[in-house]
Structure formats: C-alpha cells, structure tokens
Design an enzyme around this catalytic site. Structure first.
Site, PDB file in Angstrom:
ATOM      1  N   ARG A   1       0.969  -1.151  -0.050  1.00 38.05           N
ATOM      2  CA  ARG A   1       0.087   0.046   0.111  1.00 38.05           C
ATOM      3  C   ARG A   1       1.067   1.155   0.104  1.00 38.05           C
ATOM      4  O   ARG A   1       1.898   1.189   0.473  1.00 38.05           O
ATOM      5  CB  ARG A   1      -0.871   0.006   1.100  1.00 38.05           C
TER       6      ARG A   1
ATOM      7  N   LYS B   1      -2.254  -2.171   7.899  1.00 36.44           N
ATOM      8  CA  LYS B   1      -3.509  -1.769   8.937  1.00 36.44           C
ATOM      9  C   LYS B   1      -3.343  -2.421  10.230  1.00 36.44           C
ATOM     10  O   LYS B   1      -3.335  -3.530  10.350  1.00 36.44           O
ATOM     11  CB  LYS B   1      -4.775  -2.099   7.916  1.00 36.44           C
TER      12      LYS B   1
ATOM     13  N   ARG C   1      -0.373  -2.170  -6.529  1.00 41.42           N
ATOM     14  CA  ARG C   1      -0.617  -3.467  -5.925  1.00 41.42           C
ATOM     15  C   ARG C   1      -1.611  -4.464  -6.389  1.00 41.42           C
ATOM     16  O   ARG C   1      -1.522  -5.605  -6.392  1.00 41.42           O
ATOM     17  CB  ARG C   1      -1.210  -2.652  -4.508  1.00 41.42           C
TER      18      ARG C   1
ATOM     19  N   TYR D   1      -9.283 -10.459  -7.046  1.00 39.97           N
ATOM     20  CA  TYR D   1      -8.259 -10.292  -7.811  1.00 39.97           C
ATOM     21  C   TYR D   1      -8.485 -11.857  -8.594  1.00 39.97           C
ATOM     22  O   TYR D   1      -7.797 -11.896  -9.833  1.00 39.97           O
ATOM     23  CB  TYR D   1      -6.968 -10.314  -7.514  1.00 39.97           C
TER      24      TYR D   1
END
Length: 302
Positions: free
Chosen positions: A149, A173, A251, A283
């Site tokens: 990220r 995160k 990403r 994805y």
C-alpha cells in the site's frame, strides 16, 4: 447504560482487540453515530439495547433516501452489524437485531490493473539521470515487487530491509506486521538509491525522525502519500497512458499478475496482508521459503 458509554466501549474494543487503524475506527464510529442520530429523532429515550429490526429497516430506508450509493449503504450496515456483534459478545443484548437484515446487492467492482508491458513502459519513462529519477525507480520497483500500500511504502524503514534474505518487514493496517518477499530489481534500485542518492548532494542529509525512513524528498524529509500519487500520475501522462492509475494500481497489478501466473491464492493473501481470503478473491500461515518461491516463479520481474 447510554449511547455514549456503549459507543466509547465499542471504540476501545475496535482499537485494542481488533487493532483497527484510526481511519477504520473513525468510519465505524461514524456509522454508529448516524444510527444514533436517527434513533434519537424517532425516540429520544431509546437506548442501543432497545433498537429493533423494524427500526433498523427504517434507518436503512432513510439512508437510501439520502441518495447514498449501494456501497456506502453496505458499509454503514457492516459497521452497525459489527456494533451489535460486539454487544452480543459482551452479553449486553440477548438477540442481534441485525442478524436477519441484508444489505443492498453489490456487484464486485474489479480494480484497475496494468498489463506487464505498461508497467515496463512506466518504469522506462523514468529519467534515471536525475537523483529523483533514481529514487522514483526504486519506489515503483518496490511497489510492484511486493504489492505494498502507498502508506506502507512511505512508512518503510531502513532497518526493515532484509536484502540478505530477500524480504522486507511491512507495517500494515492496524500496525500489523508481515514479511514480504522483494524482487531482485527492487533490491538493486533501492540499494543504488540508498548508497548513491539518498543524503548525497543535491539531496540533503536526513535529519531527526525522518532519517529512519527509506524514501525521502530532496530536503531529507519523509515522502508524503500525495507525492507518490503525483509521481505516478506524471509518468502516466508522459507515456500517454489512457488509464486513471494510482499507487494502489501497482498493488492490484502485483496480485493479478501473480494469480494469473498460477500463484497460490493464500500466498498472495499473505503477501497483501489480507485477513480474509474473500478480500483477495476480487483479484480472481505460509512459511517464508514458500512465499519467496512464489515470487521467484510467478512474478513477472523475477
């Protein structure tokens, strides 16, 4: 107990037990406060313990009438469901009023990706004769090599580079750490940047707290997220790329190219730092040797 105390304790739970980031925490509390304001309009004496499924349906209809998108409505409902799961877990309510409430049907929005030749064209457009060019090449190689990220990229520290084993330590995160393989080209350009550009004229020597970070601006200060966005937008413009791209595009491309190449879904999940495998599925705990093998076998730049 009133709304204030319940919401306060829920916030503590999210921060301490769920390890949510401040941004995610603020989003959850915002959703609960929207419900709280709506309930106060209907019945000022109604505590969160007395909220019923019909009242929640009214609230969701109200949110819909405000013109919020289906994605926003789903996010709000997700926050409220989390609140009542917490209440149920703590024994504050006997039944979850959100249990049978369904959100709006959503199509899975696929993220934009770049083809490998587009990645190469963007990298090739960087002017390597300038110090900024050398830094930018290193940054984009790391983004695409490891699927970071943008916040993880700008927060990357020098003592979290383990080039002798081909890994970097990433703080994601909720301050959760993970080890991610890094490709040869990314290590090569990052080493070049650290040894020949960073802190050398015309770039200033890093000072104080900023000295721990890998990527700095020419004043020796930590790079901002906005600067990384700007660098990528300018490169896309330079090559006439007719796509709206951002650091996150690298990403998405990292994940997509690995999966299209045959990489294991759980390995990609691990490298992206996703807790839920369903997050990775848009994805379409593994050991480090296997993660390195996945990168070497399936990543286009390895």
């Amino acid at each position: 107990m009133n709304w204030d105390l319940h919401v306060k304790h829920f916030g503590h739970y999210l921060r301490i037990e769920r390890s949510l980031s401040e941004n995610s925490l603020a989003a959850y509390l915002h959703d609960i406060n929207m419900l709280r304001q709506f309930v106060a309009l209907r019945d000022p004496q109604c505590s969160p313990l007395k909220v019923t499924p019909p009242l929640l349906h009214e609230f969701l209809e109200y949110v819909h009438e405000l013109g919020m998108s289906a994605y926003s409505q789903a996010r709000i409902l997700s926050g409220i469901k989390a609140f009542y799961r917490y209440m149920l877990h703590e024994g504050l309510v006997e039944d979850d009023p959100t249990a049978l409430i369904e959100g709006p049907r959503l199509g899975r929005k696929l993220p934009d990706t770049l083809a490998y030749h587009e990645i190469e064209k963007l990298l090739g457009a960087i002017d390597m004769s300038t110090p900024e060019g050398g830094r930018n090449r290193a940054m984009l190689e790391v983004l695409y090599s490891s699927g970071l990220r943008v916040s993880e990229l700008v927060d990357l520290k020098r003592n979290n580079l383990y080039f002798d084993t081909g890994f970097i330590r990433v703080v994601g995160k909720g301050n959760k750490e993970r080890l991610v393989p890094i490709g040869r080209d990314a290590m090569k350009y990052t080493t070049l940047y650290l040894e020949k550009i960073r802190g050398f004229p015309p770039h200033k020597e890093p000072q104080g707290a900023d000295s721990v970070y890998v990527f700095l601006n020419r004043h020796g200060r930590k790079l901002t997220r906005v600067m990384v966005f700007t660098i990528i937008k300018n490169l896309a413009k330079a090559i006439g790329l007719d796509k709206s791209i951002s650091p996150h595009t690298f990403r998405h491309s990292f994940a997509t190219h690995l999966l299209e190449g045959g990489a294991d879904l759980r390995a990609v999940q691990e490298m992206l730092g996703h807790e839920s495998i369903t997050t990775t599925e848009i994805y379409t705990h593994l050991d480090r040797d296997y993660l390195r093998q996945v990168i070497q076998e399936f990543h286009p730049r390895s």
